[in-house]
Design an enzyme around this catalytic site. Structure first.
Site, PDB file in Angstrom:
ATOM      1  N   LYS A  21      -3.455   8.480   2.842  1.00 58.49           N
ATOM      2  CA  LYS A  21      -4.729   8.213   3.541  1.00 58.49           C
ATOM      3  C   LYS A  21      -4.650   8.654   5.007  1.00 58.49           C
ATOM      4  O   LYS A  21      -5.651   9.095   5.574  1.00 58.49           O
ATOM      5  CB  LYS A  21      -5.097   6.728   3.449  1.00 58.49           C
ATOM      6  CG  LYS A  21      -5.410   6.228   2.040  1.00 58.49           C
ATOM      7  CD  LYS A  21      -6.591   6.926   1.384  1.00 58.49           C
ATOM      8  CE  LYS A  21      -7.037   6.194   0.127  1.00 58.49           C
ATOM      9  NZ  LYS A  21      -8.013   6.976  -0.666  1.00 58.49           N
TER      10      LYS A  21
ATOM     11  N   TYR B 221       0.837  -1.209   0.000  1.00 60.99           N
ATOM     12  CA  TYR B 221       0.000   0.000   0.000  1.00 60.99           C
ATOM     13  C   TYR B 221       0.873   1.260   0.000  1.00 60.99           C
ATOM     14  O   TYR B 221       0.482   2.308  -0.511  1.00 60.99           O
ATOM     15  CB  TYR B 221      -0.974  -0.017   1.175  1.00 60.99           C
ATOM     16  CG  TYR B 221      -2.201   0.832   0.911  1.00 60.99           C
ATOM     17  CD1 TYR B 221      -3.020   0.585  -0.182  1.00 60.99           C
ATOM     18  CD2 TYR B 221      -2.537   1.900   1.742  1.00 60.99           C
ATOM     19  CE1 TYR B 221      -4.132   1.357  -0.444  1.00 60.99           C
ATOM     20  CE2 TYR B 221      -3.645   2.679   1.490  1.00 60.99           C
ATOM     21  CZ  TYR B 221      -4.437   2.398   0.395  1.00 60.99           C
ATOM     22  OH  TYR B 221      -5.538   3.182   0.139  1.00 60.99           O
TER      23      TYR B 221
HETATM   24  N1  NAD Z   1     -10.737  -0.620  -3.975  1.00 53.25           N
HETATM   25  C1  NAD Z   1     -10.359  -0.726  -2.713  1.00 53.25           C
HETATM   26  O1  NAD Z   1      -9.978  -1.798  -2.241  1.00 53.25           O
HETATM   27  C2  NAD Z   1     -10.441   0.475  -1.811  1.00 53.25           C
HETATM   28  C3  NAD Z   1     -10.459   0.275  -0.416  1.00 53.25           C
HETATM   29  C4  NAD Z   1     -10.519   1.396   0.396  1.00 53.25           C
HETATM   30  C5  NAD Z   1     -10.559   2.662  -0.146  1.00 53.25           C
HETATM   31  N2  NAD Z   1     -10.545   2.804  -1.498  1.00 53.25           N
HETATM   32  C6  NAD Z   1     -10.602   4.172  -2.028  1.00 53.25           C
HETATM   33  O2  NAD Z   1     -11.840   4.343  -2.697  1.00 53.25           O
HETATM   34  C7  NAD Z   1     -11.718   5.424  -3.609  1.00 53.25           C
HETATM   35  C8  NAD Z   1     -12.297   5.015  -4.942  1.00 53.25           C
HETATM   36  O3  NAD Z   1     -11.519   4.025  -5.548  1.00 53.25           O
HETATM   37  P1  NAD Z   1     -12.130   2.715  -6.215  1.00 53.25           P
HETATM   38  O4  NAD Z   1     -11.508   1.564  -5.546  1.00 53.25           O
HETATM   39  O5  NAD Z   1     -13.611   2.816  -6.314  1.00 53.25           O
HETATM   40  O6  NAD Z   1     -11.460   2.746  -7.678  1.00 53.25           O
HETATM   41  P2  NAD Z   1     -11.927   3.490  -9.028  1.00 53.25           P
HETATM   42  O7  NAD Z   1     -10.765   3.336  -9.947  1.00 53.25           O
HETATM   43  O8  NAD Z   1     -13.219   2.978  -9.479  1.00 53.25           O
HETATM   44  O9  NAD Z   1     -12.101   4.995  -8.563  1.00 53.25           O
HETATM   45  C9  NAD Z   1     -11.016   5.890  -8.440  1.00 53.25           C
HETATM   46  C10 NAD Z   1     -11.473   7.167  -9.071  1.00 53.25           C
HETATM   47  O10 NAD Z   1     -10.486   8.183  -8.914  1.00 53.25           O
HETATM   48  C11 NAD Z   1     -10.590   8.981 -10.064  1.00 53.25           C
HETATM   49  N3  NAD Z   1      -9.433   9.824 -10.274  1.00 53.25           N
HETATM   50  C12 NAD Z   1      -8.124   9.494 -10.327  1.00 53.25           C
HETATM   51  N4  NAD Z   1      -7.389  10.571 -10.655  1.00 53.25           N
HETATM   52  C13 NAD Z   1      -8.256  11.604 -10.801  1.00 53.25           C
HETATM   53  C14 NAD Z   1      -8.123  12.966 -11.143  1.00 53.25           C
HETATM   54  N5  NAD Z   1      -6.932  13.514 -11.436  1.00 53.25           N
HETATM   55  N6  NAD Z   1      -9.240  13.736 -11.193  1.00 53.25           N
HETATM   56  C15 NAD Z   1     -10.449  13.217 -10.921  1.00 53.25           C
HETATM   57  N7  NAD Z   1     -10.642  11.940 -10.610  1.00 53.25           N
HETATM   58  C16 NAD Z   1      -9.557  11.135 -10.554  1.00 53.25           C
HETATM   59  C17 NAD Z   1     -10.748   7.966 -11.190  1.00 53.25           C
HETATM   60  O11 NAD Z   1     -11.233   8.592 -12.364  1.00 53.25           O
HETATM   61  C18 NAD Z   1     -11.740   7.014 -10.576  1.00 53.25           C
HETATM   62  O12 NAD Z   1     -13.055   7.395 -10.878  1.00 53.25           O
HETATM   63  C19 NAD Z   1     -10.239   5.796  -3.632  1.00 53.25           C
HETATM   64  O13 NAD Z   1     -10.030   6.877  -2.762  1.00 53.25           O
HETATM   65  C20 NAD Z   1      -9.578   4.546  -3.067  1.00 53.25           C
HETATM   66  O14 NAD Z   1      -8.317   4.819  -2.497  1.00 53.25           O
HETATM   67  C21 NAD Z   1     -10.494   1.744  -2.340  1.00 53.25           C
END
Ligand code: NAD
Length: 301
Positions: free
Chosen positions: A209, A202
């Site tokens: 985070k 990570y």
């Molecule tokens: N997938 C997991 O296991 C997990 C667990 C905990 C937290 N998260 C967090 O959840 C959130 C969403 O991620 P996800 O897993 O749904 O993946 P995802 O790829 O579906 O979503 C990530 C989003 O970030 C956007 N993004 C990246 N750079 C950008 C920019 N410059 N401008 C605007 N948007 C931008 C992407 O377009 C995308 O829509 C993130 O903050 C991620 O760290 C994910």
């Protein structure tokens, strides 16, 4: 194809004094099945429109695996009206059908690194709605070299990009939302357990985070007197596009399932419903939380 949201009728039915509990929800039904790009997307029907009259911005839908999409489905099912953003033209073709399914009256581009785009989104919301009740910031990014290397080796550029996209943009969204939340509101951002503990692979995202969760505390304290609540939502691992940048992610999923007290992985629908609850007036005295939606994983050693 996304699965319909499953909601425990009994848990929600009493909240707004529905006449008969069993009539409160009809879910999980399919409200509409729009055939877009040969795919069918489903928005569940919740008869109790607990968020009716509320309007919110959802940033971070990339596709139907996105956590932001799980949130959008739940908020819409509970009656909220949504503004949706997409990263760029390439992303638009995936996000537009989903925004259509959500009946979102506002769909705009938002690359948080492009000057002026975030301001334009909030200006449009101010013009069309004149208010905002919630924001879901579900956006994170780290360049591959930064994410996949040791924290101790991270470049200045990799560090700044990771922090800018994954942390500062939430702070900025809160700044722009504040004047639109004259009667209060709720701000959400997505975090992960790797902020608190060293999670293999990570890396620098854990540092970002941790900063994000701290920002949630400070902003919650600053905006609390105005009735604006601020939360970090901490889902367990989910196989999304963002997660595909993390090496050995399958091992993380296996570990999460084996170690969590619930012995289950979470879904984007689980995350969506829990997030939507915190936007409801019933949660008005809950703020500054990091809410773990991880089957209890974070309590285990
Ligand atoms: N997938 C997991 O296991 C997990 C667990 C905990 C937290 N998260 C967090 O959840 C959130 C969403 O991620 P996800 O897993 O749904 O993946 P995802 O790829 O579906 O979503 C990530 C989003 O970030 C956007 N993004 C990246 N750079 C950008 C920019 N410059 N401008 C605007 N948007 C931008 C992407 O377009 C995308 O829509 C993130 O903050 C991620 O760290 C994910």
């Amino acid at each position: 194809m996304s699965l319909p949201l499953k909601i425990d009728i009994g848990k929600f039915a009493h909240v707004n004094g529905a006449e008969r509990r069993r009539q409160c929800f009809r879910g999980p039904h399919v409200e509409a099945q729009a055939r877009t790009s040969q795919r069918i997307f489903m928005i569940p029907v919740a008869k109790a429109k607990l968020l009716e009259g509320k309007r919110g911005l959802i940033g971070g839908i990339a596709n139907e695996q996105s956590i932001a999409w799980g949130c959008a489905k739940a908020f819409r099912a509970f009656g909220a009206e949504l503004a949706v953003t997409y990263l760029n033209d390439k992303a638009k073709k995936y996000v537009e059908p989903l925004a259509h399914e959500l009946q979102a009256p506002i769909l705009m581009p938002l690359d948080v690194r492009t000057p002026g785009q975030m301001e334009a989104v909030f200006e449009r919301i101010a013009k069309d709605w004149g208010k905002l009740d919630f924001v879901v910031h579900s956006i994170a990014f780290s360049p591959k070299d930064a994410l996949q290397g040791r924290v101790v080796d991270v470049s200045r550029e990799g560090f700044l990009t990771t922090m800018e996209v994954s942390c500062w943009t939430f702070i900025r969204m809160a700044h722009l939302a504040e004047p639109l939340m004259r009667k209060g509101g709720t701000l959400f951002t997505m975090t992960y357990y790797g902020s608190q503990m060293v999670v293999k692979n990570y890396n620098i995202m854990g540092v970002a985070k941790a900063a994000l969760e701290s920002a949630v505390h400070y902003i919650a304290a600053e905006l609390g007197p105005k009735g604006i609540r601020v939360h970090a939502i901490s889902p367990g691992p989910l196989a999304t596009r963002a997660a595909s940048g993390i090496p050995e992610f399958d091992a993380l999923l296996d570990k999460a399932k084996a170690k969590a007290p619930a012995r289950s992985l979470v879904s984007i629908e689980d995350v969506g419903v829990a997030t939507a609850f915190l936007a409801h007036d019933a949660a008005r005295l809950i703020t500054g939380e990091t809410l773990y939606i991880d089957g209890g994983y974070h309590i285990m050693d």
